[in-house]
Design a protein around this motif. Structure first.
Motif, mmCIF file in Angstrom:
data_model
loop_
_atom_site.group_PDB
_atom_site.id
_atom_site.type_symbol
_atom_site.label_atom_id
_atom_site.label_comp_id
_atom_site.label_asym_id
_atom_site.label_seq_id
_atom_site.Cartn_x
_atom_site.Cartn_y
_atom_site.Cartn_z
ATOM 1 N N GLY A 167 11.433 10.537 5.849
ATOM 2 C CA GLY A 167 11.331 11.135 4.525
ATOM 3 C C GLY A 167 10.131 10.604 3.771
ATOM 4 O O GLY A 167 9.492 11.347 3.020
ATOM 5 N N THR A 168 9.793 9.333 3.979
ATOM 6 C CA THR A 168 8.633 8.778 3.272
ATOM 7 C C THR A 168 7.337 9.436 3.749
ATOM 8 O O THR A 168 6.435 9.669 2.951
ATOM 9 C CB THR A 168 8.567 7.245 3.415
ATOM 10 N N ALA A 169 7.240 9.769 5.053
ATOM 11 C CA ALA A 169 6.063 10.493 5.550
ATOM 12 C C ALA A 169 5.998 11.883 4.909
ATOM 13 O O ALA A 169 4.923 12.341 4.501
ATOM 14 C CB ALA A 169 6.105 10.602 7.070
ATOM 15 N N LEU A 170 7.141 12.546 4.807
ATOM 16 C CA LEU A 170 7.189 13.858 4.158
ATOM 17 C C LEU A 170 6.792 13.734 2.685
ATOM 18 O O LEU A 170 6.027 14.550 2.174
ATOM 19 C CB LEU A 170 8.587 14.471 4.280
ATOM 20 N N ASP A 171 7.294 12.707 2.017
ATOM 21 C CA ASP A 171 6.958 12.500 0.603
ATOM 22 C C ASP A 171 5.448 12.367 0.419
ATOM 23 O O ASP A 171 4.870 12.944 -0.505
ATOM 24 C CB ASP A 171 7.654 11.253 0.061
ATOM 25 N N LYS A 226 11.387 13.770 -4.316
ATOM 26 C CA LYS A 226 11.041 12.901 -3.205
ATOM 27 C C LYS A 226 12.318 12.564 -2.450
ATOM 28 O O LYS A 226 13.386 12.432 -3.032
ATOM 29 C CB LYS A 226 10.376 11.613 -3.705
ATOM 30 N N THR A 227 12.199 12.417 -1.128
ATOM 31 C CA THR A 227 13.383 12.115 -0.334
ATOM 32 C C THR A 227 13.818 10.669 -0.525
ATOM 33 O O THR A 227 15.004 10.380 -0.554
ATOM 34 C CB THR A 227 13.122 12.354 1.164
ATOM 35 N N GLY A 228 12.846 9.762 -0.568
ATOM 36 C CA GLY A 228 13.167 8.342 -0.749
ATOM 37 C C GLY A 228 13.887 7.726 0.439
ATOM 38 O O GLY A 228 14.489 6.665 0.296
ATOM 39 N N VAL A 229 13.832 8.355 1.611
ATOM 40 C CA VAL A 229 14.505 7.795 2.787
ATOM 41 C C VAL A 229 13.478 7.505 3.872
ATOM 42 O O VAL A 229 12.480 8.200 4.003
ATOM 43 C CB VAL A 229 15.619 8.716 3.350
ATOM 44 N N ASP A 230 13.747 6.463 4.652
ATOM 45 C CA ASP A 230 12.831 6.066 5.708
ATOM 46 C C ASP A 230 13.389 6.438 7.082
ATOM 47 O O ASP A 230 13.106 5.776 8.065
ATOM 48 C CB ASP A 230 12.549 4.560 5.624
ATOM 49 N N GLU A 231 14.194 7.476 7.138
ATOM 50 C CA GLU A 231 14.759 7.966 8.392
ATOM 51 C C GLU A 231 14.233 9.374 8.625
ATOM 52 O O GLU A 231 13.688 9.994 7.725
ATOM 53 C CB GLU A 231 16.289 7.956 8.336
ATOM 54 N N PRO A 232 14.369 9.901 9.864
ATOM 55 C CA PRO A 232 13.889 11.260 10.131
ATOM 56 C C PRO A 232 14.542 12.281 9.205
ATOM 57 O O PRO A 232 15.713 12.155 8.857
ATOM 58 C CB PRO A 232 14.319 11.496 11.582
ATOM 59 N N VAL A 233 13.744 13.277 8.813
ATOM 60 C CA VAL A 233 14.248 14.355 7.965
ATOM 61 C C VAL A 233 13.768 15.695 8.511
ATOM 62 O O VAL A 233 12.779 15.774 9.228
ATOM 63 C CB VAL A 233 13.821 14.226 6.481
ATOM 64 N N THR A 234 14.511 16.725 8.149
ATOM 65 C CA THR A 234 14.169 18.096 8.494
ATOM 66 C C THR A 234 14.065 18.887 7.203
ATOM 67 O O THR A 234 14.941 18.794 6.348
ATOM 68 C CB THR A 234 15.256 18.712 9.403
ATOM 69 N N VAL A 235 12.986 19.639 7.076
ATOM 70 C CA VAL A 235 12.820 20.539 5.940
ATOM 71 C C VAL A 235 13.246 21.922 6.404
ATOM 72 O O VAL A 235 12.788 22.406 7.442
ATOM 73 C CB VAL A 235 11.362 20.583 5.457
ATOM 74 N N ILE A 236 14.143 22.549 5.655
ATOM 75 C CA ILE A 236 14.550 23.914 5.925
ATOM 76 C C ILE A 236 14.238 24.731 4.678
ATOM 77 O O ILE A 236 14.651 24.375 3.580
ATOM 78 C CB ILE A 236 16.044 24.007 6.297
ATOM 79 N N ASN A 237 13.463 25.784 4.877
ATOM 80 C CA ASN A 237 13.011 26.587 3.760
ATOM 81 C C ASN A 237 13.173 28.055 4.135
ATOM 82 O O ASN A 237 12.786 28.458 5.225
ATOM 83 C CB ASN A 237 11.541 26.283 3.468
#
Length: 117
Positions: free
Chosen positions: A74-78, A8-19
């Motif tokens: 990150g929380t939305a991604l989680d 889990k990212t555990g962050v409440d800021e924007p994140v980018t997933v790179i795969n």
């Protein structure tokens, strides 16, 4: 190699997933089609901003796709990666006998950003 975001990212800021997805080049077109079911599920999740799947201009014996997805936090991604429908779709993609995929996903936050001056 992992094919899912395990932590889990555990962050409440924007994140980018790179795969990165690596498939034999003969399977590249089929992978692009099969990938879209999984992408459609994630695009309907709260906090999703956009997603792009990149394919190299020149093919080799294997094709390495680069997937970049942006999320409001990150929380939305989680929350989205906890979706059972998404997990089932991802499992179908990796269990498909017509595909031989390796994957290396990771989540990132922006630390430097440039814009045209």
């Amino acid at each position: 190699m992992s094919h899912s975001l395990d932590a889990k990212t555990g962050v409440d800021e924007p994140v980018t997933v790179i795969n990165t997805y690596t498939v034999p080049t003969g399977e590249a077109d089929y992978f692009t089609e099969a990938y879209q079911e999984n992408a459609r599920i994630m695009s309907a999740q709260p906090g999703f901003v956009r997603s792009r799947l990149h394919r190299p201009l020149a093919d080799a014996s294997e094709t390495r796709f680069v997937h970049v997805a942006e999320w409001t936090s990150g929380t939305a991604l989680d929350r989205a990666t906890g979706n059972p429908e998404w997990h089932a779709s991802l499992q179908r993609l990796f269990d498909d006998p017509g595909l031989h995929i390796t994957s290396e996903p990771a989540s990132y936050r922006v630390v430097v950003e440039l814009h045209p001056s």
